[in-house]
Design a protein around this motif. Structure first.
Motif, mmCIF file in Angstrom:
data_model
loop_
_atom_site.group_PDB
_atom_site.id
_atom_site.type_symbol
_atom_site.label_atom_id
_atom_site.label_comp_id
_atom_site.label_asym_id
_atom_site.label_seq_id
_atom_site.Cartn_x
_atom_site.Cartn_y
_atom_site.Cartn_z
ATOM 1 N N PHE A 269 5.226 9.450 5.664
ATOM 2 C CA PHE A 269 6.646 9.358 5.329
ATOM 3 C C PHE A 269 6.834 8.844 3.906
ATOM 4 O O PHE A 269 7.698 9.328 3.167
ATOM 5 C CB PHE A 269 7.368 8.434 6.305
ATOM 6 C CG PHE A 269 7.931 9.128 7.518
ATOM 7 C CD1 PHE A 269 9.121 9.822 7.448
ATOM 8 C CD2 PHE A 269 7.260 9.094 8.727
ATOM 9 C CE1 PHE A 269 9.644 10.466 8.556
ATOM 10 C CE2 PHE A 269 7.764 9.726 9.841
ATOM 11 C CZ PHE A 269 8.964 10.418 9.761
ATOM 12 N N PHE A 270 6.027 7.856 3.507
ATOM 13 C CA PHE A 270 6.200 7.247 2.197
ATOM 14 C C PHE A 270 5.270 7.836 1.137
ATOM 15 O O PHE A 270 5.334 7.431 -0.022
ATOM 16 C CB PHE A 270 5.989 5.738 2.296
ATOM 17 C CG PHE A 270 7.026 5.048 3.140
ATOM 18 C CD1 PHE A 270 8.347 4.991 2.729
ATOM 19 C CD2 PHE A 270 6.685 4.486 4.363
ATOM 20 C CE1 PHE A 270 9.311 4.363 3.521
ATOM 21 C CE2 PHE A 270 7.633 3.863 5.156
ATOM 22 C CZ PHE A 270 8.956 3.798 4.734
ATOM 23 N N SER A 271 4.424 8.782 1.513
ATOM 24 C CA SER A 271 3.536 9.416 0.533
ATOM 25 C C SER A 271 4.273 10.414 -0.342
ATOM 26 O O SER A 271 3.770 10.803 -1.403
ATOM 27 C CB SER A 271 2.389 10.137 1.245
ATOM 28 O OG SER A 271 1.540 9.216 1.877
ATOM 29 N N THR B 249 -8.190 7.666 4.228
ATOM 30 C CA THR B 249 -7.683 8.985 3.850
ATOM 31 C C THR B 249 -6.297 8.939 3.212
ATOM 32 O O THR B 249 -5.823 9.957 2.708
ATOM 33 C CB THR B 249 -7.624 9.908 5.080
ATOM 34 O OG1 THR B 249 -6.745 9.350 6.068
ATOM 35 C CG2 THR B 249 -9.001 10.103 5.682
ATOM 36 N N PHE B 250 -5.642 7.778 3.204
ATOM 37 C CA PHE B 250 -4.286 7.691 2.661
ATOM 38 C C PHE B 250 -4.209 8.149 1.202
ATOM 39 O O PHE B 250 -3.309 8.910 0.835
ATOM 40 C CB PHE B 250 -3.761 6.263 2.826
ATOM 41 C CG PHE B 250 -2.369 6.042 2.308
ATOM 42 C CD1 PHE B 250 -1.389 7.011 2.444
ATOM 43 C CD2 PHE B 250 -2.016 4.849 1.699
ATOM 44 C CE1 PHE B 250 -0.094 6.806 1.975
ATOM 45 C CE2 PHE B 250 -0.732 4.629 1.231
ATOM 46 C CZ PHE B 250 0.231 5.612 1.366
ATOM 47 N N PRO B 251 -5.138 7.716 0.311
ATOM 48 C CA PRO B 251 -5.058 8.238 -1.058
ATOM 49 C C PRO B 251 -5.189 9.761 -1.120
ATOM 50 O O PRO B 251 -4.521 10.407 -1.933
ATOM 51 C CB PRO B 251 -6.245 7.550 -1.755
ATOM 52 C CG PRO B 251 -6.478 6.298 -0.980
ATOM 53 C CD PRO B 251 -6.175 6.668 0.436
ATOM 54 N N ALA B 252 -6.032 10.346 -0.264
ATOM 55 C CA ALA B 252 -6.178 11.802 -0.258
ATOM 56 C C ALA B 252 -4.895 12.484 0.193
ATOM 57 O O ALA B 252 -4.491 13.514 -0.359
ATOM 58 C CB ALA B 252 -7.342 12.210 0.647
ATOM 59 N N VAL B 253 -4.228 11.915 1.202
ATOM 60 C CA VAL B 253 -2.946 12.472 1.655
ATOM 61 C C VAL B 253 -1.899 12.358 0.549
ATOM 62 O O VAL B 253 -1.143 13.302 0.289
ATOM 63 C CB VAL B 253 -2.474 11.755 2.941
ATOM 64 C CG1 VAL B 253 -1.066 12.196 3.321
ATOM 65 C CG2 VAL B 253 -3.433 12.021 4.089
ATOM 66 N N ALA B 254 -1.851 11.190 -0.107
ATOM 67 C CA ALA B 254 -0.876 10.989 -1.184
ATOM 68 C C ALA B 254 -1.120 11.966 -2.332
ATOM 69 O O ALA B 254 -0.173 12.530 -2.899
ATOM 70 C CB ALA B 254 -0.947 9.542 -1.697
ATOM 71 N N ALA C 78 0.826 -1.209 0.000
ATOM 72 C CA ALA C 78 0.000 0.000 0.000
ATOM 73 C C ALA C 78 0.859 1.258 0.000
ATOM 74 O O ALA C 78 0.571 2.221 -0.725
ATOM 75 C CB ALA C 78 -0.924 -0.011 1.217
ATOM 76 N N LEU C 79 1.929 1.263 0.793
ATOM 77 C CA LEU C 79 2.782 2.447 0.869
ATOM 78 C C LEU C 79 3.464 2.743 -0.458
ATOM 79 O O LEU C 79 3.737 3.906 -0.781
ATOM 80 C CB LEU C 79 3.833 2.260 1.966
ATOM 81 C CG LEU C 79 3.303 2.238 3.402
ATOM 82 C CD1 LEU C 79 4.417 1.867 4.376
ATOM 83 C CD2 LEU C 79 2.681 3.573 3.786
ATOM 84 N N LEU C 80 3.718 1.717 -1.239
ATOM 85 C CA LEU C 80 4.331 1.920 -2.554
ATOM 86 C C LEU C 80 3.306 2.197 -3.644
ATOM 87 O O LEU C 80 3.456 3.129 -4.434
ATOM 88 C CB LEU C 80 5.146 0.680 -2.936
ATOM 89 C CG LEU C 80 6.506 0.503 -2.254
ATOM 90 C CD1 LEU C 80 7.032 -0.890 -2.524
ATOM 91 C CD2 LEU C 80 7.482 1.546 -2.742
ATOM 92 N N LEU C 81 2.251 1.391 -3.685
ATOM 93 C CA LEU C 81 1.371 1.418 -4.850
ATOM 94 C C LEU C 81 0.256 2.455 -4.773
ATOM 95 O O LEU C 81 -0.181 2.950 -5.815
ATOM 96 C CB LEU C 81 0.772 0.031 -5.066
ATOM 97 C CG LEU C 81 1.722 -0.990 -5.687
ATOM 98 C CD1 LEU C 81 1.064 -2.356 -5.782
ATOM 99 C CD2 LEU C 81 2.171 -0.546 -7.075
ATOM 100 N N VAL C 82 -0.231 2.776 -3.587
ATOM 101 C CA VAL C 82 -1.278 3.810 -3.534
ATOM 102 C C VAL C 82 -0.750 5.145 -4.054
ATOM 103 O O VAL C 82 -1.402 5.788 -4.892
ATOM 104 C CB VAL C 82 -1.855 3.933 -2.106
ATOM 105 C CG1 VAL C 82 -2.736 5.176 -1.995
ATOM 106 C CG2 VAL C 82 -2.668 2.696 -1.761
ATOM 107 N N PRO C 83 0.452 5.629 -3.620
ATOM 108 C CA PRO C 83 0.980 6.842 -4.249
ATOM 109 C C PRO C 83 1.248 6.679 -5.746
ATOM 110 O O PRO C 83 1.029 7.614 -6.525
ATOM 111 C CB PRO C 83 2.289 7.099 -3.475
ATOM 112 C CG PRO C 83 2.083 6.431 -2.158
ATOM 113 C CD PRO C 83 1.271 5.211 -2.465
ATOM 114 N N ALA C 84 1.729 5.497 -6.166
ATOM 115 C CA ALA C 84 1.999 5.297 -7.591
ATOM 116 C C ALA C 84 0.717 5.335 -8.418
ATOM 117 O O ALA C 84 0.658 5.977 -9.473
ATOM 118 C CB ALA C 84 2.715 3.958 -7.798
ATOM 119 N N PHE C 85 -0.332 4.649 -7.949
ATOM 120 C CA PHE C 85 -1.615 4.714 -8.655
ATOM 121 C C PHE C 85 -2.194 6.125 -8.610
ATOM 122 O O PHE C 85 -2.807 6.587 -9.578
ATOM 123 C CB PHE C 85 -2.601 3.710 -8.048
ATOM 124 C CG PHE C 85 -2.515 2.331 -8.644
ATOM 125 C CD1 PHE C 85 -2.932 2.082 -9.939
ATOM 126 C CD2 PHE C 85 -2.015 1.276 -7.903
ATOM 127 C CE1 PHE C 85 -2.849 0.806 -10.486
ATOM 128 C CE2 PHE C 85 -1.932 -0.003 -8.432
ATOM 129 C CZ PHE C 85 -2.346 -0.238 -9.730
#
Length: 554
Positions: free
Chosen positions: A416-418, A329-334, A94-101
């Motif tokens: 941190f990873f976003s 909310t992680f996608p919104a933060v990313a 998730a930490l890698l692919l949610v920001p990538a998507f």
């Protein structure tokens, strides 16, 4: 009254904007929004259902196999799917692919719809999915072949290594199946679809429970390991239709394929080795706390690993529920960080930390106050006796002291990873916490046994949480660390008072079930009232969020 769009869209769809809107007044935390609130409640409901089925699964293991050699052998083998779930579903993937998507979706929104360039989302899938499948299929095969060495490393003092080896070979398939599950989950969440990803553990636990009861008379505890393999396949099937509809690669036109090199490089750059290694190191270090616990517990009397496992599985439910908000909310933060809107990302993370802290500390108060009653109601039947209940309840109380640390580590790791740039700080913080856990466990296990192991876990994860909180301001976001710390401290006071009230009131009803039912009312009431007295704003906001949910349903 909801508007037409909100009324007609299915509740699992939350369409992320191309660029995060700026707040009108520039002050105050960004609201979750109607669709995100709905997604949060859908995620919460399915997460709770998955957790309850997880308890049924653990109850079934305790009932069928007790807390002895068989259950310990299964739990040693379960180390593989536990590590795989953390790496491939919950954290690293998730930490890698949610920001990538999210980045690919932003490129898709900005692209001119003339067909001249391939879809960035489909380019990302075509570039990453085949490699991931091939790599992890090889890793799963190596684990099947190397199961005897895996068991020897994980539990060198275990009494029946062959049984653990058989179970490990069955659970090794999860390295591949969990990877596919996590890949689909990341793609769906980035697209604003939360229903199927939230339901994967419901499908998983149904598969485990059904297989275990169907085959335990023939295969013994190996049936539980086979259920893990079947359940992991069901996790993929739950998500695959929606994922294929959204992001499956299609055949591009010849001219578009010739022009695909540039967008492909731009789209996939967020998944380079420099980004991958810190995420994997952070996730492996985090999950390695379980490896340390089982390593030390393997030399203790039979049942020690089971007591630790059952205590953790129950105690972690508040932590899992607390992180559901961060998951939504992680996608919104990313997206906010990808668009350079650090102020909006900061305010969202601060609010998420407060809400996560309120939920996990409320759950901690209930766990500490009513641990014996919880374990007796859930597990004391069949081969799981009163002595197992007493030992597990005490371990759970000690382990609960680190629940806030676990929740903060899960919430703080995401921003941190976003930023989609290499950072080794979270891995260094987690490595430091793991070292503290290992040292404290080595010192405490001789004198206090499983209780010392649980205490070492709490000390180590709390160390990591403090390091992440201290480092986020200078490395990622201008977080108000002092304000967040003060808010969490107020919530901790409310939790301590509520736990004390629960502990004092728990013995009053003789039967554990009525006592626990009283506690489910008493502890939240005391927590909320104390939170209001100490001016914890998260308590007020959590009540407002619940009120908002029921108001919108009218």
């Amino acid at each position: 009254m909801s508007d037409t769009r909100a009324a007609t869209e299915p509740p699992d769809e939350v369409r992320p904007p191309a660029a995060p809107p700026a707040p009108a007044d520039g002050a105050g935390p960004p609201p979750l929004g109607r669709l995100l609130v709905r997604a949060a409640w859908v995620t919460a409901a399915l997460t709770a259902a998955g957790s309850l089925l997880g308890l049924v699964r653990d109850q079934s293991i305790a009932h069928l196999f007790g807390a002895g050699v068989e259950s310990d052998a299964f739990l040693i083998a379960w180390t593989v799917p536990e590590m795989a779930a953390t790496l491939l579903i919950e954290d690293a993937m998730a930490l890698l692919l949610v920001p990538a998507f999210s980045y690919a979706l932003a490129r898709r929104a900005a692209a001119v719809p003339d067909g001249a360039e391939p879809d960035p989302v489909r380019v990302l899938v075509a570039a990453t999915f085949p490699r991931l499948f091939g790599l992890l299929a090889c890793v799963a095969g190596l684990l099947v072949l190397g199961a005897p060495w895996v068991v020897r490393v994980l539990a060198p003092g275990f009494a029946d290594p062959q049984l653990a080896v058989d179970c490990t070979r069955l659970t090794s398939v999860t390295v591949l199946t969990f990877a596919l599950t996590g890949y689909c989950s990341a793609g769906l969440r980035a697209h604003g679809r939360f229903l199927a990803p939230a339901g994967v553990y419901v499908a998983y636990n149904i598969g485990v429970i059904a297989t275990m009861f169907a085959l335990h008379a023939v295969w013994g505890v190996r049936a539980a390991a086979a259920g893990v393999a079947l359940g992991s396949l069901l996790m993929i099937l739950v998500q695959l239709p929606g994922f294929v509809r959204l992001v499956a690669p299609v055949r591009a036109a010849r001219g578009a394929r010739r022009r695909a090199a540039r967008p492909r490089a731009a789209t996939v750059r967020h998944l380079g080795l420099a980004l991958l290694l810190p995420v994997v190191a952070f996730t492996v270090s985090r999950q390695s706390q379980v490896l340390v616990e089982r390593f030390f517990a393997s030399g203790l009397p039979a049942g020690a690993i089971s007591h630790l496992n059952f205590a953790q599985k129950v105690a972690q439910i508040p932590m899992v529920l607390s992180l559901m908000i961060c998951t939504v909310t992680f996608p919104a933060v990313a997206q906010a960080m990808a668009g350079g809107d650090l102020d909006r990302a900061r305010r969202r993370v601060e609010r998420d930390l407060g809400l996560a802290g309120a939920i996990v500390l409320l759950g901690t108060a209930l766990v500490v106050g009513y641990a014996p009653q919880i374990i007796e109601v859930l597990f004391q039947r069949g081969a799981f006796g009163p002595k197992d209940t007493a030992a597990t309840a005490m371990v759970m109380r000690v382990y609960a002291l680190g629940l806030l640390g676990h929740s903060l580590v899960g919430a703080l790791g995401r921003p941190f990873f976003s930023a989609a740039r290499p950072t080794w700080y979270p891995a260094a913080a987690m490595g430091t916490g793991l070292a503290v856990t290992t040292l404290a466990g080595a010192l405490a296990v001789g004198a206090w046994g499983v209780y010392g192991i649980a205490a070492a876990n709490a000390v180590g994860i709390t160390t990591t949480a403090l390091l992440l909180l201290a480092g986020i301001r200078s490395r990622v976001l201008p977080l108000d660390v002092r304000g967040v710390s003060l808010a969490i401290a107020r919530l901790a006071v409310a939790a301590a008072v509520a736990a004390a009230a629960g502990w004092a009131a728990a013995p009053l009803p003789d039967h554990p079930l009525p006592s626990l039912l009283v506690g489910c009312v008493l502890v939240p009431v005391v927590f909320v009232l104390t939170g209001l007295v100490v001016r914890a704003p998260e308590v007020v906001h959590l009540l407002a969020l619940i009120r908002q949910r029921f108001t919108h349903d009218r």
